[in-house]
Scaffold this motif. Structure first.
Motif, PDB file in Angstrom:
ATOM      1  N   GLY A 118       0.784  -1.222   0.000  1.00  0.00           N
ATOM      2  CA  GLY A 118       0.000   0.000   0.000  1.00  0.00           C
ATOM      3  C   GLY A 118       0.817   1.274   0.000  1.00  0.00           C
ATOM      4  O   GLY A 118       0.257   2.367  -0.001  1.00  0.00           O
ATOM      5  N   VAL A 119       2.150   1.145   0.004  1.00  0.00           N
ATOM      6  CA  VAL A 119       3.033   2.321   0.002  1.00  0.00           C
ATOM      7  C   VAL A 119       3.795   2.352  -1.317  1.00  0.00           C
ATOM      8  O   VAL A 119       4.442   1.368  -1.699  1.00  0.00           O
ATOM      9  N   GLY A 120       3.725   3.464  -2.029  1.00  0.00           N
ATOM     10  CA  GLY A 120       4.424   3.600  -3.300  1.00  0.00           C
ATOM     11  C   GLY A 120       5.911   3.831  -3.101  1.00  0.00           C
ATOM     12  O   GLY A 120       6.309   4.742  -2.356  1.00  0.00           O
ATOM     13  N   HIS A 121       6.734   3.011  -3.724  1.00  0.00           N
ATOM     14  CA  HIS A 121       8.182   3.169  -3.667  1.00  0.00           C
ATOM     15  C   HIS A 121       8.727   3.386  -5.069  1.00  0.00           C
ATOM     16  O   HIS A 121       8.272   2.753  -6.029  1.00  0.00           O
ATOM     17  N   GLN A 122       9.716   4.261  -5.182  1.00  0.00           N
ATOM     18  CA  GLN A 122      10.385   4.483  -6.458  1.00  0.00           C
ATOM     19  C   GLN A 122      11.798   3.909  -6.384  1.00  0.00           C
ATOM     20  O   GLN A 122      12.503   4.081  -5.380  1.00  0.00           O
ATOM     21  N   TYR A 123      12.192   3.228  -7.458  1.00  0.00           N
ATOM     22  CA  TYR A 123      13.477   2.553  -7.508  1.00  0.00           C
ATOM     23  C   TYR A 123      14.292   3.041  -8.691  1.00  0.00           C
ATOM     24  O   TYR A 123      13.749   3.352  -9.761  1.00  0.00           O
ATOM     25  N   LEU A 124      15.602   3.097  -8.500  1.00  0.00           N
ATOM     26  CA  LEU A 124      16.552   3.347  -9.573  1.00  0.00           C
ATOM     27  C   LEU A 124      17.340   2.064  -9.787  1.00  0.00           C
ATOM     28  O   LEU A 124      17.973   1.566  -8.848  1.00  0.00           O
ATOM     29  N   GLU A 125      17.294   1.534 -11.008  1.00  0.00           N
ATOM     30  CA  GLU A 125      17.997   0.294 -11.310  1.00  0.00           C
ATOM     31  C   GLU A 125      18.916   0.495 -12.507  1.00  0.00           C
ATOM     32  O   GLU A 125      18.541   1.152 -13.486  1.00  0.00           O
ATOM     33  N   VAL A 126      20.104  -0.106 -12.427  1.00  0.00           N
ATOM     34  CA  VAL A 126      21.052  -0.093 -13.533  1.00  0.00           C
ATOM     35  C   VAL A 126      21.214  -1.518 -14.032  1.00  0.00           C
ATOM     36  O   VAL A 126      21.553  -2.427 -13.265  1.00  0.00           O
ATOM     37  N   TRP A 127      20.955  -1.701 -15.329  1.00  0.00           N
ATOM     38  CA  TRP A 127      21.034  -3.007 -15.952  1.00  0.00           C
ATOM     39  C   TRP A 127      22.202  -3.038 -16.927  1.00  0.00           C
ATOM     40  O   TRP A 127      22.395  -2.112 -17.711  1.00  0.00           O
ATOM     41  N   GLY A 128      22.983  -4.118 -16.862  1.00  0.00           N
ATOM     42  CA  GLY A 128      24.100  -4.333 -17.782  1.00  0.00           C
ATOM     43  C   GLY A 128      23.889  -5.576 -18.616  1.00  0.00           C
ATOM     44  O   GLY A 128      22.795  -6.153 -18.651  1.00  0.00           O
ATOM     45  N   CYS A 129      24.947  -6.030 -19.267  1.00  0.00           N
ATOM     46  CA  CYS A 129      24.854  -7.193 -20.147  1.00  0.00           C
ATOM     47  C   CYS A 129      24.634  -8.492 -19.373  1.00  0.00           C
ATOM     48  O   CYS A 129      24.227  -9.497 -19.943  1.00  0.00           O
ATOM     49  N   ASN A 130      24.943  -8.482 -18.065  1.00  0.00           N
ATOM     50  CA  ASN A 130      24.805  -9.693 -17.252  1.00  0.00           C
ATOM     51  C   ASN A 130      23.741  -9.548 -16.173  1.00  0.00           C
ATOM     52  O   ASN A 130      23.814 -10.172 -15.119  1.00  0.00           O
ATOM     53  N   GLY A 131      22.748  -8.695 -16.447  1.00  0.00           N
ATOM     54  CA  GLY A 131      21.652  -8.565 -15.498  1.00  0.00           C
ATOM     55  C   GLY A 131      21.690  -7.284 -14.697  1.00  0.00           C
ATOM     56  O   GLY A 131      22.347  -6.294 -15.075  1.00  0.00           O
ATOM     57  N   LEU A 132      21.028  -7.307 -13.558  1.00  0.00           N
ATOM     58  CA  LEU A 132      20.930  -6.123 -12.695  1.00  0.00           C
ATOM     59  C   LEU A 132      22.265  -5.853 -12.004  1.00  0.00           C
ATOM     60  O   LEU A 132      22.824  -6.730 -11.344  1.00  0.00           O
ATOM     61  N   GLU A 133      22.765  -4.618 -12.162  1.00  0.00           N
ATOM     62  CA  GLU A 133      24.045  -4.251 -11.553  1.00  0.00           C
ATOM     63  C   GLU A 133      23.876  -3.441 -10.271  1.00  0.00           C
ATOM     64  O   GLU A 133      24.683  -3.544  -9.347  1.00  0.00           O
ATOM     65  N   LYS A 134      22.831  -2.621 -10.224  1.00  0.00           N
ATOM     66  CA  LYS A 134      22.646  -1.744  -9.061  1.00  0.00           C
ATOM     67  C   LYS A 134      21.170  -1.447  -8.885  1.00  0.00           C
ATOM     68  O   LYS A 134      20.441  -1.242  -9.863  1.00  0.00           O
ATOM     69  N   SER A 135      20.737  -1.419  -7.636  1.00  0.00           N
ATOM     70  CA  SER A 135      19.347  -1.065  -7.340  1.00  0.00           C
ATOM     71  C   SER A 135      19.313  -0.168  -6.114  1.00  0.00           C
ATOM     72  O   SER A 135      19.880  -0.522  -5.075  1.00  0.00           O
ATOM     73  N   LEU A 136      18.666   0.991  -6.264  1.00  0.00           N
ATOM     74  CA  LEU A 136      18.515   1.929  -5.150  1.00  0.00           C
ATOM     75  C   LEU A 136      17.033   2.144  -4.890  1.00  0.00           C
ATOM     76  O   LEU A 136      16.282   2.464  -5.807  1.00  0.00           O
ATOM     77  N   ASP A 137      16.627   1.961  -3.652  1.00  0.00           N
ATOM     78  CA  ASP A 137      15.260   2.294  -3.246  1.00  0.00           C
ATOM     79  C   ASP A 137      15.253   3.780  -2.899  1.00  0.00           C
ATOM     80  O   ASP A 137      15.624   4.174  -1.787  1.00  0.00           O
ATOM     81  N   LEU A 138      14.850   4.602  -3.859  1.00  0.00           N
ATOM     82  CA  LEU A 138      14.919   6.053  -3.663  1.00  0.00           C
ATOM     83  C   LEU A 138      14.006   6.509  -2.548  1.00  0.00           C
ATOM     84  O   LEU A 138      14.326   7.465  -1.824  1.00  0.00           O
ATOM     85  N   THR A 139      12.867   5.845  -2.386  1.00  0.00           N
ATOM     86  CA  THR A 139      11.937   6.223  -1.309  1.00  0.00           C
ATOM     87  C   THR A 139      12.548   5.935   0.046  1.00  0.00           C
ATOM     88  O   THR A 139      12.454   6.753   0.975  1.00  0.00           O
ATOM     89  N   ALA A 140      13.198   4.780   0.185  1.00  0.00           N
ATOM     90  CA  ALA A 140      13.802   4.412   1.462  1.00  0.00           C
ATOM     91  C   ALA A 140      14.988   5.308   1.806  1.00  0.00           C
ATOM     92  O   ALA A 140      15.238   5.598   2.974  1.00  0.00           O
TER      93      ALA A 140
END
Length: 718
Positions: A107-129
Motif C-alpha cells: 500500500g506504500v508507493g516506492h520508487q526505484y533506480l535500477e542499472v542493468w548491464g549485459c549480465n543482469g541487474l548491476e545496481k538497485s537503489l530504493d529512492l523512497t527508502a
C-alpha cells in the motif's frame, strides 16, 4: 443504436491501437574498416482499450552499414513491454541502461533506480527508502535522467523532501536542515503552489545525483532560492551541471504548453557554485550539449505575450563563455522558405563532428526536419513535407534523435499511422530514407493541405498580407451523388497547429463517413511570428472569421461536401471558437461539440493557471501585480462566446474535466445554464478525475463515441 455504437467503438479502437514512437537511441555494436552494425532501440506508446491504459514498449533493430550506407535493417526479436517505467536512459557507451520505476509495496508507493548491464541487474537503489527527496519528476518540462561521462553517476530531478511536523526540528532553517522543507504543526495546512495544469504536485524541484559506486543520493546545493531547476545535463568532464531555472517568485504560473515563462540557463559545480550563462530576462528551453562538449545550443523566447511563439536558437561557447544567435525569430517567410523554430529540440540533435544541429518544427500545415550549420547558421531542409514530389511519402515528420550520425524520425500522414525512417546525416551519394518495420498501413481516404488568403475586408491592417492554412480529410467516395457531412475541427492553444499527420479523432471521423476540416487560423504556429502576434487583441473576431472563411472555401471548391450538414468541434481555445461560431453564425452549424471551452474570459480570470494569457489575449501587457480593471473585464467579456449565447440554436455537447486547472469546468457550466434557461439543446459530460486535455484512455473513448452519436443525430445521418 447498439449496432451503431459497436461500429463507432470498433473504428476508434482500431485507430487508437496504432503505436506511436516516443523516442529512439542508437548504439554502435561493432565496426571494421568499411562495415558497422548499429542497434536502434525505440520506445513506443500504444492504447490498450480493454484495460483503459496507454502501454509502453521497446522495439529494437540491427542496422548493417557499409561506408555510411544502410544495407539492411533486421528487427531483434519481439517487442518488450516496459509499461511502468517512469524514465530510462542508455549510458554513453551503450553497455548499461538505467530505469526509474514505481511499485506499490503493502500500500506504500516506492520508487526505484535500477542499472542493468549485459549480465543482469548491476545496481538497485530504493529512492523512497533513502528519503533524500520526494517523487521523481517524469514530465516533459522538468524531467531528465543523464549519465555522467564516466558512467558512475546519474542526474535526475525530484520534488524537494517535505518533512512532517517534527518538534525537535521546528526551529531549523532550510539550510540547517540540508535543504529539507520542515513544516511546523501549525503550518500543516499552508497552501503549496504547483506548476499548474498537468504538473499537479510539482512545486519545488531539486537536482539529484545518484553515486552508483557509493549507493548514495545527494541533493545539489547552490541553486538560487527563487529558481526551480530542471532539464539538467552534465557539463565538461562531469564536475558540473547545466540546467534551466524557472523563476517561481512572486508566484508560479502554469508551465505546460507555455514557452513564455521567465527562465535562464545556469551552470553549477558539485560544490554549489552557481553561474548564470544566458540572459535572465527571457525564456529558455532545450539545452543540448555538443559531442565535443564545447558548445551548447538552446532555444530562447520572450516572457509573457503569446504563451507559445517562434523561438530563436542560441549558440553558447563554453570555452569563451559567450553566446550568440544561431537562428533568429522569423517574422514571416516567403513561399517555400524556412518559417522558424517552434518545437523543442530532440535530446540528441548534434552531428558527431559538432558541426550541425538537427531539429523538426511546425512548417505551415506540416512538421518538417531541418539542419543548421554551427559556423554559418545556414538552414537546410532535411525532410521538407511542404515539398510536393514523388519521394515525399508523408505529410509530416518528427525527428526523434541523431546519434552516431544516424537520424531517426517518425513520419505519418492524416491517412497513414506513424512509422520510422532512418538515414545518415550526410551522404552525398545516398540521401534515401530507409523504412524500419511495416509501412503498408494506409487508410482509404484522401487528404489535402490548403493555404488560404483572407479577403481584403478580413485583413488585419497591422499585420497585412498574412495567409493561414487548413488540412481537409475526405472519405472514400463510392458514388458521385453522395455528399458528405463536414466536421470543422479547431485546435486549441491558440498558438499551436494541426499538422498533416496522423490524428486519431480526425481519421476515425473520416472512416465513419465525415469529411474533416482542420483549420490553422492566423495565430497558429508554423506561419511566422507576425501571424502569432496578429491574434493578440483579436481573439473572438479574427480567428472566428478565419475558420468561417476556411469552411466557405472548402464548401465552394468541393462539390462532395454537404453545406447543409456542417458540425464544429474543438477543445480549450478551439472550444472557445466553436461556441463563437455557433453564436455568430446561428443558422450555419447543425451540431457542436466542445471540450473544456473558454466561455467567459472575465470569469475565468481568477481560476486559470495562466492568468497572464487572459490579459495578453485581449492585447494588454501583463505583470504579476496586475489587478483587473472594469475596462479589462469588459473587454474580456465582450470577446467571449457567452455574449452570443442568446443567439445559439445549434445543439451543443459539452465535455468537461473536473480537475482542469487551465480552463475551469465551471466555464462550460456557465454556457450549459445559459442554454438550458433558453430551452436550447445541450448535453453535458463531466469527467471528474480528468484534467484539461481529457487524456485518460477511457475518457477519450467515451468522448469520441458521444461526439459521433451527437453529430449523427443532429446531422440526420442513419
Amino acid at each position: 443504436m447498439i449496432m451503431m455504437e459497436g461500429v463507432i467503438g470498433d473504428v476508434f479502437r482500431k485507430f487508437s491501437s496504432y503505436p506511436v514512437p516516443l523516442s529512439a537511441c542508437v548504439i554502435a555494436e561493432r565496426s571494421s574498416t568499411n562495415t558497422q552494425n548499429l542497434n536502434i532501440m525505440t520506445e513506443w506508446s500504444q492504447c490498450e482499450m480493454n484495460r483503459g491504459v496507454r502501454l509502453r514498449y521497446c522495439q529494437q533493430w540491427s542496422l548493417q552499414c557499409n561506408q555510411r550506407t544502410l544495407e539492411n535493417a533486421v528487427p531483434l526479436g519481439p517487442c518488450i513491454n516496459i509499461h511502468g517505467e517512469l524514465l530510462s536512459s542508455h549510458s554513453p557507451s551503450g553497455a548499461r541502461r538505467v530505469v526509474i520505476w514505481e511499485a506499490n509495496n503493502h500500500g506504500v508507493g516506492h520508487q526505484y533506480l535500477e542499472v542493468w548491464g549485459c549480465n543482469g541487474l548491476e545496481k538497485s537503489l530504493d529512492l523512497t527508502a533513502l528519503n533524500k527527496h520526494g517523487k521523481v519528476y517524469d514530465d516533459a518540462q522538468f524531467a531528465c535522467l543523464a549519465w555522467s561521462p564516466c558512467e558512475d553517476k546519474l542526474l535526475y530531478v525530484a520534488e524537494k523532501k517535505r518533512v512532517g511536523p517534527l518538534a525537535q526540528a521546528s526551529f531549523l532553517s532550510a539550510n540547517e536542515s540540508r535543504g529539507l522543507v520542515v513544516l511546523e504543526e501549525e503550518d500543516k495546512n499552508v497552501y503549496v503552489e504547483d506548476w499548474g495544469e498537468g504538473l499537479t504536485g510539482k512545486s519545488a524541484p531539486v537536482l539529484c545525483v545518484a553515486d552508483l559506486s557509493k549507493g548514495e543520493v545527494t541533493i545539489c546545493t547552490g541553486v538560487p532560492p527563487h529558481i526551480s531547476p530542471g532539464q539538467a545535463l552534465w557539463a565538461g568532464d562531469g564536475n558540473g551541471l547545466i540546467f534551466l531555472g524557472w523563476w517561481h517568485e512572486p508566484f508560479r504560473l502554469g508551465l505546460k504548453f507555455c514557452s513564455n515563462r521567465r527562465s535562464a540557463l545556469f551552470y553549477i559545480d558539485l560544490k554549489g557554485n552557481c553561474e548564470l550563462l544566458s540572459s535572465d530576462s527571457g525564456s529558455v528551453l532545450s539545452p543540448r550539449l555538443s559531442p565535443d562538449r564545447l558548445w551548447l545550443v538552446y532555444l530562447q523566447g520572450q516572457v509573457f505575450g503569446p504563451h507559445h511563439q517562434c523561438l530563436s536558437m542560441m549558440l553558447y561557447d563554453l570555452q569563451k563563455r559567450t553566446g550568440s544567435v544561431l537562428v533568429d525569430v522569423v517574422r514571416r517567410a516567403e513561399k517555400g522558405q524556412f518559417v522558424g523554430v517552434y518545437d523543442s529540440l530532440p535530446l540528441h540533435c548534434w552531428s558527431s563532428d559538432s558541426e550541425e544541429i538537427f531539429f523538426s518544427s511546425a512548417s505551415e500545415n506540416s512538421k518538417s526536419v531541418f539542419s543548421v550549420e554551427r559556423r554559418t547558421g545556414r538552414i537546410t531542409p532535411v525532410y521538407d513535407c511542404n515539398t510536393v514530389s514523388p519521394e515525399q511519402e508523408f505529410g509530416s515528420a518528427k525527428l526523434l534523435t541523431v546519434m552516431k550520425d544516424l537520424m531517426v524520425m517518425s513520419c505519418s500522414s492524416p491517412n497513414r499511422p506513424p512509422s520510422l525512417m532512418v538515414r545518415f546525416v550526410s551522404n552525398a551519394e545516398n540521401k534515401e530514407w530507409i523504412h524500419l518495420g511495416e509501412t503498408g498501413i494506409c487508410e482509404r481516404f484522401d487528404w489535402q493541405s490548403i493555404i488560404i488568403t483572407p479577403p481584403p475586408e478580413e485583413e488585419n491592417h497591422q499585420f497585412s498580407g498574412l495567409n493561414f492554412g487548413a488540412v481537409l480529410l475526405k472519405p472514400e467516395s463510392t458514388s458521385k451523388r453522395v455528399k458528405f457531412p463536414l466536421v470543422v475541427f479547431i485546435h486549441g492553444g491558440p498558438h499551436s497547429h494541426f499538422a498533416a499527420e496522423w490524428n486519431v479523432n480526425a481519421a476515425a471521423l473520416t472512416k465513419l463517413g465525415f469529411a474533416v476540416l482542420m483549420v490553422n487560423y492566423r495565430g497558429s504556429t508554423g506561419f511566422g511570428q507576425d501571424s502569432i502576434d496578429s491574434l493578440l487583441g483579436n481573439i473572438g473576431s479574427q480567428d472566428v472569421r478565419d475558420v468561417q472563411r476556411a469552411v466557405l472555401h472548402v464548401l465552394q471548391s468541393n462539390a462532395i461536401l454537404d453545406a447543409d450538414r456542417v458540425a464544429v468541434m474543438g477543445g480549450s481555445h478551439g472550444g472557445f471558437l466553436a461556441c463563437h461560431l455557433i453564436g455568430q453564425y446561428p443558422e450555419f452549424y447543425r451540431a457542436c461539440a466542445a471540450r473544456n471551452p473558454v466561455i467567459n474570459a472575465a470569469t475565468l480570470l481568477g481560476t486559470s493557471d495562466i492568468i497572464d494569457w487572459r490579459y495578453s489575449s485581449i492585447g494588454l501587457q501583463y505583470s504579476f501585480d496586475q489587478l483587473p480593471t472594469p475596462q479589462a473585464l469588459t473587454t474580456m467579456l465582450e470577446k467571449s462566446p457567452i455574449t452570443h449565447a442568446a443567439q445559439i440554436r445549434t445543439p451543443v455537447l459539452l465535455m468537461l474535466g473536473g480537475k482542469d486547472k487551465r480552463v475551469s469546468p465551471y466555464q462550460g457550466l456557465e454556457l450549459y445554464k445559459a442554454l438550458k434557461s433558453r430551452n436550447s439543446p445541450v448535453r453535458l459530460l463531466w469527467y471528474d478525475g480528468d484534467g484539461h486535455s481529457l487524456s485518460k484512455v477511457e475518457t477519450q473513448s467515451d468522448c469520441f463515441l458521444s461526439v459521433v452519436l451527437w453529430f449523427k443525430q443532429h446531422l440526420n445521418m442513419h
